[in-house]
Design a protein around this motif. Sequence first.
Motif, mmCIF file in Angstrom:
data_model
loop_
_atom_site.group_PDB
_atom_site.id
_atom_site.type_symbol
_atom_site.label_atom_id
_atom_site.label_comp_id
_atom_site.label_asym_id
_atom_site.label_seq_id
_atom_site.Cartn_x
_atom_site.Cartn_y
_atom_site.Cartn_z
ATOM 1 N N ARG A 299 0.851 -1.188 0.000
ATOM 2 C CA ARG A 299 0.000 0.000 0.000
ATOM 3 C C ARG A 299 0.894 1.248 0.000
ATOM 4 O O ARG A 299 1.498 1.575 1.022
ATOM 5 N N PRO A 300 0.969 1.951 -1.138
ATOM 6 C CA PRO A 300 1.916 3.068 -1.247
ATOM 7 C C PRO A 300 1.500 4.351 -0.545
ATOM 8 O O PRO A 300 2.299 5.277 -0.442
ATOM 9 N N THR A 301 0.258 4.437 -0.069
ATOM 10 C CA THR A 301 -0.183 5.672 0.584
ATOM 11 C C THR A 301 -0.817 5.449 1.945
ATOM 12 O O THR A 301 -0.753 6.334 2.805
ATOM 13 N N GLN A 302 -1.441 4.327 2.175
ATOM 14 C CA GLN A 302 -2.243 4.126 3.385
ATOM 15 C C GLN A 302 -1.424 4.314 4.654
ATOM 16 O O GLN A 302 -0.351 3.742 4.808
ATOM 17 N N GLY A 303 -1.941 5.137 5.558
ATOM 18 C CA GLY A 303 -1.316 5.351 6.851
ATOM 19 C C GLY A 303 -0.214 6.388 6.861
ATOM 20 O O GLY A 303 0.287 6.747 7.930
ATOM 21 N N ARG A 304 0.173 6.884 5.701
ATOM 22 C CA ARG A 304 1.219 7.901 5.650
ATOM 23 C C ARG A 304 0.647 9.279 5.978
ATOM 24 O O ARG A 304 -0.514 9.555 5.687
ATOM 25 N N THR A 305 1.475 10.122 6.564
ATOM 26 C CA THR A 305 1.043 11.484 6.824
ATOM 27 C C THR A 305 1.202 12.314 5.549
ATOM 28 O O THR A 305 2.028 12.015 4.690
ATOM 29 N N LEU A 306 0.405 13.367 5.450
ATOM 30 C CA LEU A 306 0.369 14.176 4.231
ATOM 31 C C LEU A 306 0.208 15.649 4.580
ATOM 32 O O LEU A 306 -0.629 16.008 5.408
ATOM 33 N N ALA A 307 1.004 16.498 3.915
ATOM 34 C CA ALA A 307 0.833 17.951 3.978
ATOM 35 C C ALA A 307 0.454 18.446 2.592
ATOM 36 O O ALA A 307 1.015 17.976 1.583
ATOM 37 N N VAL A 308 -0.500 19.375 2.520
ATOM 38 C CA VAL A 308 -0.960 19.886 1.222
ATOM 39 C C VAL A 308 -0.657 21.378 1.112
ATOM 40 O O VAL A 308 -0.781 22.135 2.078
ATOM 41 N N MET A 309 -0.268 21.780 -0.111
ATOM 42 C CA MET A 309 0.045 23.180 -0.381
ATOM 43 C C MET A 309 -0.461 23.534 -1.785
ATOM 44 O O MET A 309 -0.664 22.656 -2.621
ATOM 45 N N GLN A 310 -0.636 24.821 -2.016
ATOM 46 C CA GLN A 310 -0.964 25.270 -3.357
ATOM 47 C C GLN A 310 -0.329 26.629 -3.614
ATOM 48 O O GLN A 310 -0.001 27.370 -2.676
ATOM 49 N N VAL A 311 -0.142 26.935 -4.892
ATOM 50 C CA VAL A 311 0.293 28.268 -5.315
ATOM 51 C C VAL A 311 -0.741 28.789 -6.301
ATOM 52 O O VAL A 311 -1.341 28.022 -7.056
ATOM 53 N N SER A 312 -0.953 30.109 -6.266
ATOM 54 C CA SER A 312 -1.954 30.726 -7.130
ATOM 55 C C SER A 312 -1.344 31.920 -7.854
ATOM 56 O O SER A 312 -0.468 32.602 -7.321
ATOM 57 N N ARG B 212 4.470 7.283 13.821
ATOM 58 C CA ARG B 212 5.459 6.254 13.466
ATOM 59 C C ARG B 212 5.356 5.080 14.456
ATOM 60 O O ARG B 212 5.306 5.261 15.663
ATOM 61 N N GLY B 213 5.352 3.897 13.912
ATOM 62 C CA GLY B 213 5.264 2.711 14.761
ATOM 63 C C GLY B 213 3.842 2.291 15.067
ATOM 64 O O GLY B 213 3.616 1.215 15.625
ATOM 65 N N HIS B 214 2.877 3.144 14.718
ATOM 66 C CA HIS B 214 1.470 2.829 14.994
ATOM 67 C C HIS B 214 0.647 2.680 13.714
ATOM 68 O O HIS B 214 -0.561 2.510 13.789
ATOM 69 N N THR B 215 1.314 2.768 12.566
ATOM 70 C CA THR B 215 0.581 2.786 11.298
ATOM 71 C C THR B 215 -0.270 1.544 11.110
ATOM 72 O O THR B 215 -1.441 1.635 10.711
ATOM 73 N N ASP B 216 0.303 0.371 11.383
ATOM 74 C CA ASP B 216 -0.464 -0.864 11.179
ATOM 75 C C ASP B 216 -1.751 -0.869 12.001
ATOM 76 O O ASP B 216 -2.808 -1.298 11.534
ATOM 77 N N GLN B 217 -1.662 -0.377 13.226
ATOM 78 C CA GLN B 217 -2.847 -0.349 14.078
ATOM 79 C C GLN B 217 -3.848 0.706 13.611
ATOM 80 O O GLN B 217 -5.054 0.484 13.611
ATOM 81 N N LEU B 218 -3.327 1.860 13.156
ATOM 82 C CA LEU B 218 -4.206 2.948 12.751
ATOM 83 C C LEU B 218 -5.010 2.616 11.497
ATOM 84 O O LEU B 218 -6.108 3.137 11.299
ATOM 85 N N VAL B 219 -4.461 1.766 10.640
ATOM 86 C CA VAL B 219 -5.160 1.446 9.388
ATOM 87 C C VAL B 219 -5.762 0.039 9.406
ATOM 88 O O VAL B 219 -6.232 -0.449 8.381
ATOM 89 N N ASP B 220 -5.774 -0.605 10.555
ATOM 90 C CA ASP B 220 -6.375 -1.934 10.674
ATOM 91 C C ASP B 220 -7.892 -1.804 10.577
ATOM 92 O O ASP B 220 -8.509 -1.065 11.360
#
Length: 246
Positions: A134-147, A214-222
Amino acid sequence: MSRLRTLPDPELMPALDRAMVRHDLAAGLGSLNPPPRILLLYGSLRARSFSRLAVEEAARLLILFGAEVRIFDPSDLPLPDQVEGDDHPAVHELREHALWSEAMVWCSPERHGQITGIMKAQIDHLPLEFGGKRPTQGRTLAVMQVSGGSQSFNAVNTLRLLGRWMRMITIPNQSSVAMAFKEFGEDGRMRASSYYDRIVDVMEELVRFTILTRGHTDQLVDRYSERKAAILRRDADKDLATQAVG
């Protein structure tokens, strides 16, 4: 051939007040060792791409905060479904970097009130699951935009929706840089401003949330539904094996 961009002047941050930088950024949340692994994606192929320049500023800050970063260059990325089976070196490499990462930064220009096609294509090439990974599940994400015009939040709102759909942990803070052409000098570096300060805020928060989870990803996405589906697949495979033997 690597599609990772080389970050120019990674230690040069003229807009940053270093006296205000916290060197114990994740104190009480966890260890910065090993360094958080963060993949950064941008959404424009222009030679002077403000989304890329903003991502580069973010990457310098992340390095300062103790992270390891990779910036993916989507220049030769095909459109989704353009290549049969997504069998293209750029697609393979993007997925490898996604699997390597613990966190991501997505930055898109706003075009016609939305994210760009280049940004969406990169996200569309990251399936929820392939090959049991799973290339995205459980990973943290920050979003940005430019206008190019006044400040807007259409792109970051869409990126948030996509992050949720990709089962990522999207942090509360975000960055929206208005009239980006005024915020970067001819050298491609961002000028000191409240917009730059917000990018610092967002990268600090991304590091904290990444360390915290970190270290809790498996539990968070179970998930109950996925556990149930796995049992059904296992039972089906067992039945097929029994039939083959019989």
